[in-house]
Design a protein around this motif. Sequence first.
Motif, PDB file in Angstrom:
ATOM      1  N   ARG A   1       0.648  -1.111  -0.051  1.00 61.15           N
ATOM      2  CA  ARG A   1       0.103  -0.041  -0.074  1.00 61.15           C
ATOM      3  C   ARG A   1       0.963   1.315  -0.095  1.00 61.15           C
ATOM      4  NH1 ARG A   1      -4.156  -2.286   4.816  1.00 61.15           N
ATOM      5  NH2 ARG A   1      -5.219  -3.548   3.500  1.00 61.15           N
ATOM      6  N   MET A   2       2.234   1.108   0.111  1.00 59.92           N
ATOM      7  CA  MET A   2       3.121   2.398   0.051  1.00 59.92           C
ATOM      8  C   MET A   2       2.775   3.292  -1.276  1.00 59.92           C
ATOM      9  SD  MET A   2       5.141   4.257   1.730  1.00 59.92           S
ATOM     10  CE  MET A   2       5.883   2.944   2.978  1.00 59.92           C
ATOM     11  N   ILE A   3       2.636   4.623  -1.103  1.00 60.89           N
ATOM     12  CA  ILE A   3       2.728   5.520  -2.167  1.00 60.89           C
ATOM     13  C   ILE A   3       3.754   6.269  -2.339  1.00 60.89           C
ATOM     14  CG2 ILE A   3       0.144   5.685  -2.046  1.00 60.89           C
ATOM     15  CD1 ILE A   3       0.503   8.271  -0.267  1.00 60.89           C
ATOM     16  N   LEU A   4       4.247   6.389  -3.326  1.00 64.11           N
ATOM     17  CA  LEU A   4       5.613   7.031  -3.559  1.00 64.11           C
ATOM     18  C   LEU A   4       5.967   8.095  -2.766  1.00 64.11           C
ATOM     19  CD1 LEU A   4       8.340   7.000  -5.104  1.00 64.11           C
ATOM     20  CD2 LEU A   4       7.103   8.394  -6.810  1.00 64.11           C
ATOM     21  N   SER A   5       4.982   9.001  -2.532  1.00 65.75           N
ATOM     22  CA  SER A   5       5.307  10.266  -1.569  1.00 65.75           C
ATOM     23  C   SER A   5       5.683   9.919  -0.157  1.00 65.75           C
ATOM     24  CB  SER A   5       4.089  11.403  -1.470  1.00 65.75           C
ATOM     25  OG  SER A   5       3.066  10.803  -1.371  1.00 65.75           O
ATOM     26  N   SER A   6       5.215   8.690   0.269  1.00 64.88           N
ATOM     27  CA  SER A   6       5.363   8.204   1.615  1.00 64.88           C
ATOM     28  C   SER A   6       6.704   7.506   1.834  1.00 64.88           C
ATOM     29  CB  SER A   6       4.286   7.544   2.018  1.00 64.88           C
ATOM     30  OG  SER A   6       3.080   8.260   2.127  1.00 64.88           O
ATOM     31  N   VAL A   7       7.591   7.220   0.848  1.00 68.85           N
ATOM     32  CA  VAL A   7       8.548   6.274   1.053  1.00 68.85           C
ATOM     33  C   VAL A   7       9.641   6.573   2.126  1.00 68.85           C
ATOM     34  CG1 VAL A   7       8.343   4.894  -1.253  1.00 68.85           C
ATOM     35  CG2 VAL A   7       9.769   6.939  -1.061  1.00 68.85           C
ATOM     36  N   THR A   8       9.809   7.975   2.271  1.00 70.03           N
ATOM     37  CA  THR A   8      10.792   8.582   3.248  1.00 70.03           C
ATOM     38  C   THR A   8      10.311   8.810   4.551  1.00 70.03           C
ATOM     39  OG1 THR A   8      10.266  10.753   2.314  1.00 70.03           O
ATOM     40  CG2 THR A   8      11.977   9.678   0.928  1.00 70.03           C
ATOM     41  N   ASN A   9       8.941   8.423   4.761  1.00 74.63           N
ATOM     42  CA  ASN A   9       8.415   9.024   5.918  1.00 74.63           C
ATOM     43  C   ASN A   9       8.165   7.806   6.813  1.00 74.63           C
ATOM     44  OD1 ASN A   9       6.566   9.479   7.839  1.00 74.63           O
ATOM     45  ND2 ASN A   9       4.974  10.457   6.708  1.00 74.63           N
ATOM     46  N   PRO A  10       9.034   7.837   7.829  1.00 76.90           N
ATOM     47  CA  PRO A  10       8.893   6.650   8.920  1.00 76.90           C
ATOM     48  C   PRO A  10       7.517   6.126   9.493  1.00 76.90           C
ATOM     49  CG  PRO A  10      10.110   8.352   9.920  1.00 76.90           C
ATOM     50  CD  PRO A  10       9.705   8.975   8.443  1.00 76.90           C
ATOM     51  N   SER A  11       6.778   7.103   9.435  1.00 79.84           N
ATOM     52  CA  SER A  11       5.692   6.801  10.119  1.00 79.84           C
ATOM     53  C   SER A  11       4.818   5.812   9.009  1.00 79.84           C
ATOM     54  CB  SER A  11       4.768   8.094  10.290  1.00 79.84           C
ATOM     55  OG  SER A  11       5.170   9.080  11.228  1.00 79.84           O
ATOM     56  N   ALA A  12       5.032   5.685   7.774  1.00 85.06           N
ATOM     57  CA  ALA A  12       4.536   4.896   6.774  1.00 85.06           C
ATOM     58  C   ALA A  12       4.831   3.278   6.862  1.00 85.06           C
ATOM     59  CB  ALA A  12       4.623   5.318   5.367  1.00 85.06           C
ATOM     60  N   TYR A  13       6.012   3.209   7.674  1.00 90.48           N
ATOM     61  CA  TYR A  13       6.260   1.842   7.953  1.00 90.48           C
ATOM     62  C   TYR A  13       5.906   1.226   9.220  1.00 90.48           C
ATOM     63  CZ  TYR A  13       9.406   2.902   3.931  1.00 90.48           C
ATOM     64  OH  TYR A  13       9.675   3.383   2.829  1.00 90.48           O
ATOM     65  N   LYS A  14       5.172   0.142   9.072  1.00 90.62           N
ATOM     66  CA  LYS A  14       4.675  -0.590  10.478  1.00 90.62           C
ATOM     67  C   LYS A  14       5.566  -1.551  11.214  1.00 90.62           C
ATOM     68  CE  LYS A  14       1.150   1.963  10.325  1.00 90.62           C
ATOM     69  NZ  LYS A  14       1.264   2.922   9.515  1.00 90.62           N
ATOM     70  N   ASP A  15       6.357  -2.104  10.385  1.00 89.76           N
ATOM     71  CA  ASP A  15       7.439  -3.028  10.640  1.00 89.76           C
ATOM     72  C   ASP A  15       8.935  -2.610  10.763  1.00 89.76           C
ATOM     73  OD1 ASP A  15       5.045  -4.668   9.033  1.00 89.76           O
ATOM     74  OD2 ASP A  15       5.757  -5.752  10.816  1.00 89.76           O
ATOM     75  N   TRP A  16       9.597  -2.842  11.864  1.00 90.13           N
ATOM     76  CA  TRP A  16      10.874  -2.363  12.094  1.00 90.13           C
ATOM     77  C   TRP A  16      11.853  -3.293  12.560  1.00 90.13           C
ATOM     78  CZ3 TRP A  16      12.607   2.566  10.903  1.00 90.13           C
ATOM     79  CH2 TRP A  16      11.632   3.420  10.557  1.00 90.13           C
ATOM     80  N   GLY A  17      13.003  -3.298  12.342  1.00 91.23           N
ATOM     81  CA  GLY A  17      13.882  -4.469  12.642  1.00 91.23           C
ATOM     82  C   GLY A  17      14.537  -3.897  14.056  1.00 91.23           C
ATOM     83  N   GLN A  18      15.499  -4.330  14.651  1.00 93.15           N
ATOM     84  CA  GLN A  18      15.824  -4.081  15.873  1.00 93.15           C
ATOM     85  C   GLN A  18      16.976  -3.102  15.816  1.00 93.15           C
ATOM     86  OE1 GLN A  18      16.929  -6.470  14.312  1.00 93.15           O
ATOM     87  NE2 GLN A  18      18.920  -7.150  14.864  1.00 93.15           N
ATOM     88  N   GLY A  19      17.477  -2.822  14.754  1.00 93.42           N
ATOM     89  CA  GLY A  19      18.810  -1.896  14.613  1.00 93.42           C
ATOM     90  C   GLY A  19      20.099  -2.345  14.517  1.00 93.42           C
ATOM     91  N   THR A  20      20.774  -1.765  14.185  1.00 91.42           N
ATOM     92  CA  THR A  20      22.503  -2.327  13.988  1.00 91.42           C
ATOM     93  C   THR A  20      23.104  -1.243  14.029  1.00 91.42           C
ATOM     94  OG1 THR A  20      24.017  -3.734  12.916  1.00 91.42           O
ATOM     95  CG2 THR A  20      22.618  -2.876  11.537  1.00 91.42           C
ATOM     96  N   LEU A  21      24.377  -1.209  14.850  1.00 92.47           N
ATOM     97  CA  LEU A  21      25.243   0.142  15.132  1.00 92.47           C
ATOM     98  C   LEU A  21      26.113   0.066  14.111  1.00 92.47           C
ATOM     99  CD1 LEU A  21      26.020   2.486  16.422  1.00 92.47           C
ATOM    100  CD2 LEU A  21      27.382   1.078  18.045  1.00 92.47           C
ATOM    101  N   VAL A  22      26.271   1.150  13.174  1.00 88.45           N
ATOM    102  CA  VAL A  22      27.309   1.626  12.421  1.00 88.45           C
ATOM    103  C   VAL A  22      28.319   2.535  12.913  1.00 88.45           C
ATOM    104  CG1 VAL A  22      28.059   2.272   9.976  1.00 88.45           C
ATOM    105  CG2 VAL A  22      26.277   0.524  10.342  1.00 88.45           C
ATOM    106  N   THR A  23      29.515   2.367  13.219  1.00 87.50           N
ATOM    107  CA  THR A  23      30.379   3.149  13.751  1.00 87.50           C
ATOM    108  C   THR A  23      31.544   3.685  12.756  1.00 87.50           C
ATOM    109  OG1 THR A  23      30.008   2.660  16.028  1.00 87.50           O
ATOM    110  CG2 THR A  23      32.073   4.064  15.677  1.00 87.50           C
ATOM    111  N   VAL A  24      31.663   4.830  12.085  1.00 89.12           N
ATOM    112  CA  VAL A  24      32.670   5.090  11.233  1.00 89.12           C
ATOM    113  C   VAL A  24      33.902   5.812  11.829  1.00 89.12           C
ATOM    114  CG1 VAL A  24      33.173   5.890   8.993  1.00 89.12           C
ATOM    115  CG2 VAL A  24      30.950   5.005   9.332  1.00 89.12           C
ATOM    116  N   SER A  25      34.874   5.428  11.922  1.00 93.59           N
ATOM    117  CA  SER A  25      36.086   6.116  12.813  1.00 93.59           C
ATOM    118  C   SER A  25      36.930   6.962  11.604  1.00 93.59           C
ATOM    119  CB  SER A  25      37.215   5.331  13.436  1.00 93.59           C
ATOM    120  OG  SER A  25      37.631   4.429  12.157  1.00 93.59           O
ATOM    121  N   SER A  26      37.367   8.343  12.139  1.00 87.76           N
ATOM    122  CA  SER A  26      38.146   9.191  11.295  1.00 87.76           C
ATOM    123  C   SER A  26      39.506   8.953  11.378  1.00 87.76           C
ATOM    124  CB  SER A  26      37.803  10.700  11.584  1.00 87.76           C
ATOM    125  OG  SER A  26      38.080  10.727  12.853  1.00 87.76           O
TER     126      SER A  26
END
Length: 129
Positions: A104-129
């Motif tokens: 049901r996603m419409i194009l105008s909503s793909v960047t909106n986090p509220s349009a997504y109901k399912d989320w993963g747990q997150g994974t940390l990315v750390t970039v060192s300088s």
Amino acid sequence: QLQARGGGLVQAGGPLRLSCAASAASGRTFSRYTMAWFRQAPGKEREFVAAFWWRSSGTYYADSVKGRFTISRDTPKNTVYLQMNSLKPDDTAVYYCAAETWGRMILSSVTNPSAYKDWGQGTLVTVSS
């Protein structure tokens, strides 16, 4: 359910690939999922990174990652990937995959986090300088 993997510590300029595996949902097919990656840095709001819109098989990126990150999908494996190249310290964040699984996603909503109901747990990315 979404299972994100692949985060870690990487030096600036290096690559990293994240994956997000989706469990099959009752009555729904992965080919109709819109899959996206968001990220949240410490003290900042969650922001859109990239998305794969099922309807057109189109890919969409935040300006900050365009040309460096690539989102792709492996439908038989129910998995979406985020290939990140030329990483910068500003890319340091917890990366979340998200899905809209009903087609049901419409194009105008793909960047909106509220349009997504399912989320993963997150994974940390750390970039060192």
